[in-house]
Design a protein around this motif. Structure first.
Motif, PDB file in Angstrom:
ATOM      1  N   LYS A   1       2.520   2.395  -3.163  1.00 11.91           N
ATOM      2  CA  LYS A   1       1.477   3.041  -4.090  1.00 11.91           C
ATOM      3  C   LYS A   1       1.674   4.430  -3.608  1.00 11.91           C
ATOM      4  CE  LYS A   1      -2.966   2.691  -5.916  1.00 11.91           C
ATOM      5  NZ  LYS A   1      -4.211   2.062  -5.802  1.00 11.91           N
ATOM      6  N   VAL A   2       1.442   4.854  -2.411  1.00 11.85           N
ATOM      7  CA  VAL A   2       1.354   6.192  -1.793  1.00 11.85           C
ATOM      8  C   VAL A   2       2.725   6.865  -2.212  1.00 11.85           C
ATOM      9  CG1 VAL A   2       1.094   7.493   0.181  1.00 11.85           C
ATOM     10  CG2 VAL A   2      -0.320   5.430  -0.184  1.00 11.85           C
TER      11      VAL A   2
ATOM     12  N   GLN B   1       0.871  -1.162  -0.051  1.00 12.92           N
ATOM     13  CA  GLN B   1      -0.016  -0.083   0.108  1.00 12.92           C
ATOM     14  C   GLN B   1       0.854   1.401   0.029  1.00 12.92           C
ATOM     15  OE1 GLN B   1      -2.171  -0.873   3.606  1.00 12.92           O
ATOM     16  NE2 GLN B   1      -3.896  -1.639   2.499  1.00 12.92           N
ATOM     17  N   LEU B   2       1.825   1.255   0.747  1.00 12.98           N
ATOM     18  CA  LEU B   2       2.629   2.527   1.090  1.00 12.98           C
ATOM     19  C   LEU B   2       3.659   2.800  -0.298  1.00 12.98           C
ATOM     20  CD1 LEU B   2       3.444   2.269   4.610  1.00 12.98           C
ATOM     21  CD2 LEU B   2       2.022   3.698   3.656  1.00 12.98           C
TER      22      LEU B   2
END
Lengths: 96, 486, 489
Positions: free
Chosen positions: A34-35, A31-32
């Motif tokens: 992608k961030v 997830q991170l």
């Protein structure tokens, strides 16, 4: 920041002192990343000579006079302590 | 044989003496019951915010002025992150890239040829001085540790030197000089026993003459001034031995164990901290104007070495006396006040350094260190006493005898001398009779003196002084005895 | 009478108390009864301390009978987001790690409300540590939107907005770090004001991102908003970022608007985004309204708007990673029962104590500050933040206000985008530039979708010009009735 960023989840979790399961590590890392990929847009911004903003409305010289005022009584200071002994906070042995 | 030389840098933490803590108004003093000097801010309770203590900032600027630092126009505070149970927020509010003081130097005196001769002086360069908060106190009890947050948040300055110290003795000289300078200026009491002055050292060794510094080791827990000297000496020796034995030095942090008299590894470079400094958004930058600096410079105490040079040059005091006197700012103030009343610098300094200091030491215990202010004697009283001696009313001997009492009860020396009938006898008729008596009753020293053994006269003088209970003027006694014996 | 009282504004409640028709105890009892009946549907409150509420009401009645009222607001209820300290009340921040933490002190805003004699309701639900825009990350369960309980009330002050919308209280306090008052205000059809950074003391507000956080009111009317702002605004020596108190009374400011015609800027960058068609239509109507009123409305540009999201999430998470370090299992938080040594105490207490979103952000923020990445992320973001501030400073040279949507969509369904934090973050795009610049912003109710979800617009004013927000919103409010509508229970 121009290169694809990699977040060493083990190292960062170690710094942040948070235990994570292997599953959590994998999920957060995915997830991170992608961030962080999204954050790449900042790399292209020209900030040459731009002062950083640390305070939204900076003011200066905010100080107080050196006057002591009694604070919390011992039992109030420790009223939320998970464990205490003779007025001190108990923790597992710390090896220096 | 020893082809290596050490290079040492020191990081000295000094607690500032203020009424309240660095970032909140909770009181701080040494020795309170655990966790009784806190408030919500000290405990790092959620929602609390820091506010700068102006006096602490001023004291730090004064340290900078004393040590010839540059005081940049703007200063700010940053958060330094690491987890430790004695640090309530798990970050320490410190200063990273805009400290209050930059550069500067501390004058030190190296060992002279003998105790009576001033040694060579030089200046140790400083990197910076910044202002931060102290942490709490951890105590280890069996398989638990307990934490007291009383000390947490106390104002603390960190004085960082350049790698500009080259022996354990220099490190020792640096700390004693720094300590007396800060004490003289009222910055801190610098009591190492109370943790008001703490020292870490960065130590490396390199082949003599080499320009390249060796791998440095950080040495912690140097908790006394002798600990600093011994710990550093040990570590230099250890590194030199390791290199000579074909080993290499690892960049690491070691701890000095004063009881075992050795250092051991605390952590290696791999475990080094990633402090993640960031400007503290809860605190605003401070602008140090020239006006503010000038105001703070006004009230600054003279530095001990400057004072010593002045005492030696203009008051003609001997090095041995000044080297003791100038280490004790309280004695210096007392000395100078006494001197304004009665101008006999040597006599006043002698009484202070010898007699009065001895009395203070005798009244002090480990747990209860006395200072001059704890006693009743005032500069006026000391001046009066010295004046009595100088006028010939009492002998120096009598002055020394009554001093302990005067120190304690602050009684007027003139009154005391009168009450006890201690005035020096200057009646030469009466004194002549006593001297004759001494000559008649002590044929042996008389014979020796007459045979040319000069010191034998002292035995006769002693008898006279005994008979007069010390009140006789020694000069007169000497004159009369010589006259009667001739 | 019962439902009337619950729907009343502060002003109406003040009149009721003054007339002696109801006592503060009776009035508060009705609100408490309403909460007890319906909180299970909305979950706006994590806990309700009935004794605490009614004791305050009783004390107010005693003051009234002895003619020693503290202010005209004495006895009026106000609910407080559970990240603002009230002495001897739990301060959970919606987190397991502070589940049992009882505050030993009052926040400055709490003290000020107490000094007015207002009756405080503690325990408003929120996203854990205010991190989120849905109030779903609360350890104590998600809050539902009173207009449609399938929907989110917004966040992080979802308890604050839902409690006002559901008429659990007439007014509440929230906190806004990136839109956390304004967006939930928009989703629940109530006003939500984020004051200028430095206007309201942060002392006692549990920090999420210290350079962005600000406390503000959520209310049914502009007037109520002004009344609360008048109390909570002003200098506090315990908060170094607090500004000197302004010589202004906001309630007075909004009384006479006959000649007030602000110049309004419409930033094109905000409208380049995907905006829900119904929301866009409502904004157009608002713009037309102001034009019709005779306000000068002009297009402006805030060129760095699109950089705000990255900038915000780097700065906010970096500060959060620092602020949340103190929750460690040592002095006052949850300590893991499994921990055998000091390292375990940290790792396990924090691992167990923090929820998923908080963990994610602490990890992200720790990374942004860590050695080797600090300059590229944190320092860079601080510089871009300067560019975003300058955009507004330039724009405000010839306008009084900026008008934008508050959020791209009306209230979204609970559980949407649960696995894609970035999609959730993108919803904050219109509110976060205001926090980065430190400006005041207000969300204003302006209609409903066909399915009955509230719509809203956002007003942004220059530093310390909250009166422009309130006056401009009041112009609209005086001509519309959206703020008087309320969900059925």
């Amino acid at each position: 920041m121009s290169e694809e960023p990699t977040l060493d989840i083990d190292y960062v979790a170690q710094l942040a002192r948070i235990s994570l399961t292997e599953e959590e590590k994998a999920r957060y890392a995915k997830q991170l990343s992608k961030v962080l990929g999204y954050f790449q847009e900042l790399a292209a911004v020209d900030t040459e000579g731009v002062e950083p903003t640390a305070h939204a409305n900076p003011i200066f010289d905010v100080m107080r006079e050196d006057v002591a005022v009694d604070g919390l009584p011992q039992e109030r200071a420790l009223m939320n302590a998970p464990k205490q002994l003779d007025g001190e906070v108990v923790v597992p042995k710390v090896i220096e | 044989m020893n082809k290596f030389e050490p290079v040492i840098g020191l990081e000295v933490h000094v607690q500032l003496s203020t009424e309240s803590k660095m970032f909140t108004n909770a009181p701080y003093y040494f020795g309170a019951e655990p966790n009784t000097l806190t408030n919500a801010v000290v405990m790092g309770m959620p929602g609390t915010l820091p506010v700068l203590n102006k006096r602490a900032i001023e004291k730090t600027i004064q340290v900078g002025l004393l040590l010839d630092c540059e005081i940049p126009r703007q200063s700010k505070w940053d958060r330094k992150h690491y987890f430790y149970p004695d640090m309530p927020k798990n970050y320490q509010i410190s200063q990273y890239d805009q400290p209050l003081c930059v550069g500067g130097e501390v004058e030190i005196e190296l060992e002279g040829e003998s105790r009576n001769v001033m040694g060579p002086h030089r200046y140790v360069k400083l990197t910076r001085i910044h202002l931060e908060e102290d942490v709490g106190k951890l105590t280890h009890l069996g398989d638990i540790s307990v934490v007291d947050y009383n000390r947490a948040g106390a104002p603390l300055i960190e004085i960082v030197t350049e790698p500009d110290i080259y022996s354990p003795e220099e490190a020792y000289a640096f700390l004693t000089s720094l300590r007396s300078t800060l004490q003289a200026a009222g910055i801190s009491d610098c009591d190492m026993e109370k943790g008001q002055l703490r020292c870490d050292a960065n130590i490396s060794v390199k082949p003599v003459g080499s320009a390249k510094l060796g791998t440095k080791v950080e040495l912690k827990n140097l908790n006394s001034i002798t600990g600093v000297r011994n710990g550093i000496a040990y570590e230099i020796d250890r590194q030199t031995r390791d290199i000579l034995a074909g080993g290499t030095i690892t960049q690491e942090t070691r701890r000095w164990d004063a009881d075992a008299e050795m250092t051991y590894v605390m952590r290696t470079k791999e475990e080094a901290h990633d402090y993640r400094y960031m400007p503290d958004p809860d605190l605003m930058p401070v602008i140090i104007t020239d006006e503010w600096k000038a105001e703070l410079a006004k009230g600054l105490a003279e530095k001990p070495f400057d004072r010593q040079r002045r005492y030696m040059d203009t008051l003609d005091l001997p090095y041995t006396i000044t080297s003791v006197l100038c280490q004790e700012p309280e004695l210096c103030t007392f000395f100078e006040e006494t001197l304004t009343i009665h101008k006999n610098a040597k006599a006043i300094a002698n009484f202070l350094v010898n007699d009065i200091q001895r009395e203070i030491a005798e009244a002090s215990h480990d747990e209860d260190q006395k200072v001059l202010a704890d006693f009743a004697i005032t500069p006026g009283i000391l001046a009066e006493l010295v004046a009595l001696v100088d006028k010939g009313t009492i002998s120096n001997q009598i002055a020394k005898e009554i001093l302990p009492e005067i120190i304690k009860n602050g009684k007027s020396p003139a009154t005391l001398v009168k009450e006890k009938g201690l005035e020096q006898s200057s009646d030469s008729g009466e004194l002549e009779l006593i001297c004759q008596d001494a000559i008649d009753n002590n044929p042996k020293p008389v014979a020796e003196f007459k045979a040319g053994k000069e010191p034998a006269i002292n035995a006769l003088k002693g008898q006279v002084m005994k008979a007069t209970r010390g009140k006789a003027n020694p000069k007169m006694v000497d004159d009369i005895l010589r006259k009667l014996l001739s | 009478m019962s439902s009337n009282l619950l729907n009343a504004t502060i002003g109406e409640l003040q009149k009721l108390l003054e007339s002696g028709k109801v006592s503060s105890v009776e009035l508060n009892q009705q609100f408490v009864d309403h909460i007890e009946k319906h909180n299970s549907e909305v979950n706006a409150f994590i806990f309700v301390d009935k004794d605490f509420i009614l004791e305050q009401a009783k004390a107010s009645d005693e003051r009234r009978s002895s003619s020693s009222l503290l202010s005209s607001l004495d006895g009026i209820p106000i609910a407080i987001k559970n990240n603002i300290a009230i002495e001897d009340q739990r301060l959970t921040c919606g987190s397991h790690i502070l589940e049992n933490f009882v505050s030993p002190y009052d926040a400055t805003v709490t003290t000020r409300l107490k000094q007015q004699g207002m009756v405080l309701y503690s325990g408003l639900n929120m996203d854990e540590f205010a991190m989120g825009s849905t109030t779903e990350s609360s350890y104590f369960g998600a809050t539902s939107n009173p207009w449609n309980t399938e929907r989110s009330p917004g966040g992080s002050s979802g308890g604050s907005s839902a409690s006002v919308a559901a008429r659990f209280v007439p007014v509440s306090l929230g906190s806004d770090t990136g839109g956390s008052i304004r967006q939930p205000g928009a989703f629940c059809g109530v006003y939500g004001l984020k004051p200028t950074y430095g206007q309201v003391s942060r002392y006692g507000l549990v920090a999420f991102a210290s350079s962005l956080d600000q406390i503000g009111p959520l209310s049914h009317s502009v007037e109520d908003c002004a009344k609360v702002l008048d109390i909570i605004a002003g200098h506090d020596e315990r908060d170094s970022s607090s500004y000197p108190t302004l010589d202004i009374n906001y309630l007075q400011e909004i009384q006479n608007l006959e000649d007030y015609r602000p110049r309004i800027g419409i930033p094109k960058e905000y409208f380049a985004h995907d905006i829900d068609p119904e929301a866009a239509k409502a904004i157009d109507a608002v713009i037309d309204f102001y034009k019709t009123k005779g306000c000068e409305v002009k297009d402006i540009t805030l060129p760095n708007t699109d950089l705000a999201l990255s900038t915000y999430y780097i700065i906010a998470t970096a500060e959060a990673s620092s602020n949340l370090a103190r929750f460690d299992g040592i002095r006052y938080t949850h300590r893991s029962g499994e921990a055998k040594n000091i390292m375990d105490t940290y790792f396990m207490s924090r691992g167990e104590g923090f929820g998923e979103e908080v963990t994610r952000r602490v990890i992200l923020g720790t990374f942004a500050l860590s050695s080797g990445y600090h300059d590229a992320y944190y320092s860079k973001a601080q510089k871009v933040r300067t560019l975003i501030r300058r955009d507004f400073e330039t724009a405000f040279e010839d306008i009084d206000l900026v008008l934008t949507p508050t959020a791209p969509t009306p209230a979204f369904k609970k559980g949407e985008n649960a696995d894609d934090p970035l999609m959730v973050y993108l919803n904050d795009i219109f509110t976060i530039p205001v926090n980065l610049a430190g400006l005041p912003g207000l969300s204003v109710p302006c209609g409903f979708t066909q399915t009955g979800l509230p719509l809203s617009y956002q007003l942004i004013a220059p530093y310390f010009k909250e009166e422009h927000l309130l006056k401009t919103a009041k112009l609209f409010e005086d001509a519309h009735d959206y703020h008087n509508q309320h969900p059925q229970f």
